[in-house]
Design a protein around this motif. Sequence first.
Motif, PDB file in Angstrom:
ATOM      1  N   SER A  62      -0.398   2.956  -7.269  1.00  0.00           N
ATOM      2  CA  SER A  62       0.201   2.059  -8.259  1.00  0.00           C
ATOM      3  C   SER A  62       0.926   0.901  -7.587  1.00  0.00           C
ATOM      4  O   SER A  62       0.896  -0.229  -8.069  1.00  0.00           O
ATOM      5  CB  SER A  62       1.172   2.833  -9.150  1.00  0.00           C
ATOM      6  OG  SER A  62       0.499   3.822  -9.887  1.00  0.00           O
ATOM      7  N   VAL A  63       1.582   1.192  -6.466  1.00  0.00           N
ATOM      8  CA  VAL A  63       2.254   0.136  -5.711  1.00  0.00           C
ATOM      9  C   VAL A  63       1.230  -0.879  -5.206  1.00  0.00           C
ATOM     10  O   VAL A  63       1.452  -2.101  -5.264  1.00  0.00           O
ATOM     11  CB  VAL A  63       3.046   0.728  -4.531  1.00  0.00           C
ATOM     12  CG1 VAL A  63       3.473  -0.372  -3.559  1.00  0.00           C
ATOM     13  CG2 VAL A  63       4.263   1.480  -5.044  1.00  0.00           C
ATOM     14  N   ARG A  64       0.094  -0.380  -4.728  1.00  0.00           N
ATOM     15  CA  ARG A  64      -0.966  -1.279  -4.270  1.00  0.00           C
ATOM     16  C   ARG A  64      -1.447  -2.166  -5.421  1.00  0.00           C
ATOM     17  O   ARG A  64      -1.716  -3.359  -5.242  1.00  0.00           O
ATOM     18  CB  ARG A  64      -2.133  -0.462  -3.711  1.00  0.00           C
ATOM     19  CG  ARG A  64      -3.195  -1.330  -3.016  1.00  0.00           C
ATOM     20  CD  ARG A  64      -4.323  -0.497  -2.453  1.00  0.00           C
ATOM     21  NE  ARG A  64      -3.852   0.481  -1.494  1.00  0.00           N
ATOM     22  CZ  ARG A  64      -3.870   1.795  -1.692  1.00  0.00           C
ATOM     23  NH1 ARG A  64      -4.326   2.287  -2.826  1.00  0.00           N
ATOM     24  NH2 ARG A  64      -3.438   2.612  -0.763  1.00  0.00           N
ATOM     25  N   TRP A  65      -1.537  -1.573  -6.620  1.00  0.00           N
ATOM     26  CA  TRP A  65      -1.936  -2.329  -7.806  1.00  0.00           C
ATOM     27  C   TRP A  65      -0.905  -3.411  -8.136  1.00  0.00           C
ATOM     28  O   TRP A  65      -1.270  -4.551  -8.440  1.00  0.00           O
ATOM     29  CB  TRP A  65      -2.105  -1.359  -8.970  1.00  0.00           C
ATOM     30  CG  TRP A  65      -2.351  -1.995 -10.299  1.00  0.00           C
ATOM     31  CD1 TRP A  65      -3.485  -2.644 -10.715  1.00  0.00           C
ATOM     32  CD2 TRP A  65      -1.445  -2.054 -11.415  1.00  0.00           C
ATOM     33  NE1 TRP A  65      -3.331  -3.088 -12.009  1.00  0.00           N
ATOM     34  CE2 TRP A  65      -2.095  -2.734 -12.454  1.00  0.00           C
ATOM     35  CE3 TRP A  65      -0.153  -1.561 -11.621  1.00  0.00           C
ATOM     36  CZ2 TRP A  65      -1.493  -2.965 -13.692  1.00  0.00           C
ATOM     37  CZ3 TRP A  65       0.450  -1.789 -12.851  1.00  0.00           C
ATOM     38  CH2 TRP A  65      -0.217  -2.489 -13.861  1.00  0.00           C
ATOM     39  N   LEU A  66       0.381  -3.082  -8.061  1.00  0.00           N
ATOM     40  CA  LEU A  66       1.431  -4.067  -8.316  1.00  0.00           C
ATOM     41  C   LEU A  66       1.333  -5.239  -7.344  1.00  0.00           C
ATOM     42  O   LEU A  66       1.455  -6.404  -7.738  1.00  0.00           O
ATOM     43  CB  LEU A  66       2.814  -3.411  -8.187  1.00  0.00           C
ATOM     44  CG  LEU A  66       3.279  -2.502  -9.316  1.00  0.00           C
ATOM     45  CD1 LEU A  66       4.562  -1.791  -8.904  1.00  0.00           C
ATOM     46  CD2 LEU A  66       3.500  -3.280 -10.597  1.00  0.00           C
ATOM     47  N   VAL A  67       1.110  -4.924  -6.085  1.00  0.00           N
ATOM     48  CA  VAL A  67       1.024  -5.966  -5.056  1.00  0.00           C
ATOM     49  C   VAL A  67      -0.225  -6.816  -5.260  1.00  0.00           C
ATOM     50  O   VAL A  67      -0.171  -8.056  -5.224  1.00  0.00           O
ATOM     51  CB  VAL A  67       1.029  -5.336  -3.648  1.00  0.00           C
ATOM     52  CG1 VAL A  67       0.761  -6.408  -2.586  1.00  0.00           C
ATOM     53  CG2 VAL A  67       2.359  -4.644  -3.379  1.00  0.00           C
TER      54      VAL A  67
END
Length: 208
Positions: free
Chosen positions: A119-124
């Motif tokens: 999810s963090v990768r998606w946010l970035v």
Amino acid sequence: MKIYILNKVLEFDNNLESIDDIFEKVKDIISTSNYILSHFEVDGDEVHDDFYDYFSQNIKNIEEVKVITKNIKDMTRDILISNIEYLGEAVLEVELLANEFYKEPNKESWSELVKLLESVRWLVDTFYVIDMSDELRYIVTSYEKWNLYAKDIYYLKDIMEGFGEVFKTDDIAFLPEILSDEILPLFKDMKDKLDTLVDREIDKSKLN
């Protein structure tokens, strides 16, 4: 089968050989427009992902396909609103996850951690896409606040690099501290910033 896309109607044979041609044609038409693919509506059913697999499994029976598109501005706003909603939900999830790692993490704990990292990768990734969009100036209420949100994204990337070092050394003792002392307050701050950056009134009217 008939494919309805923007102001065009295309016809293809119902066989596997047609699938590549369908997606290539759809891509060509959208790439020359000011729109982005949202999803497909196939004989009344909405298909939001795994497009190729869906067509491969159902190609013989498909009669009508509507290619649902959104303009870049609306798609960008939708992504930002999705980010806001995720961050709101993730705050509690990160807090619970930190508590689990303070104690004895189990298999499910590690699975949830992997989901968090994805999810963090998606946010970035979505940040970089939106930051390069010409529509950004029509969507966010303040470039100054957007730049502050950008700083949060860069800090989040630094935290993720720290996660990588933890995994390399196999020293998980710092994981709960990273989750509770760094990611948790950062997620709260990011949500607060996005809440003031995106006007959600249009979306509320769509629900009426």
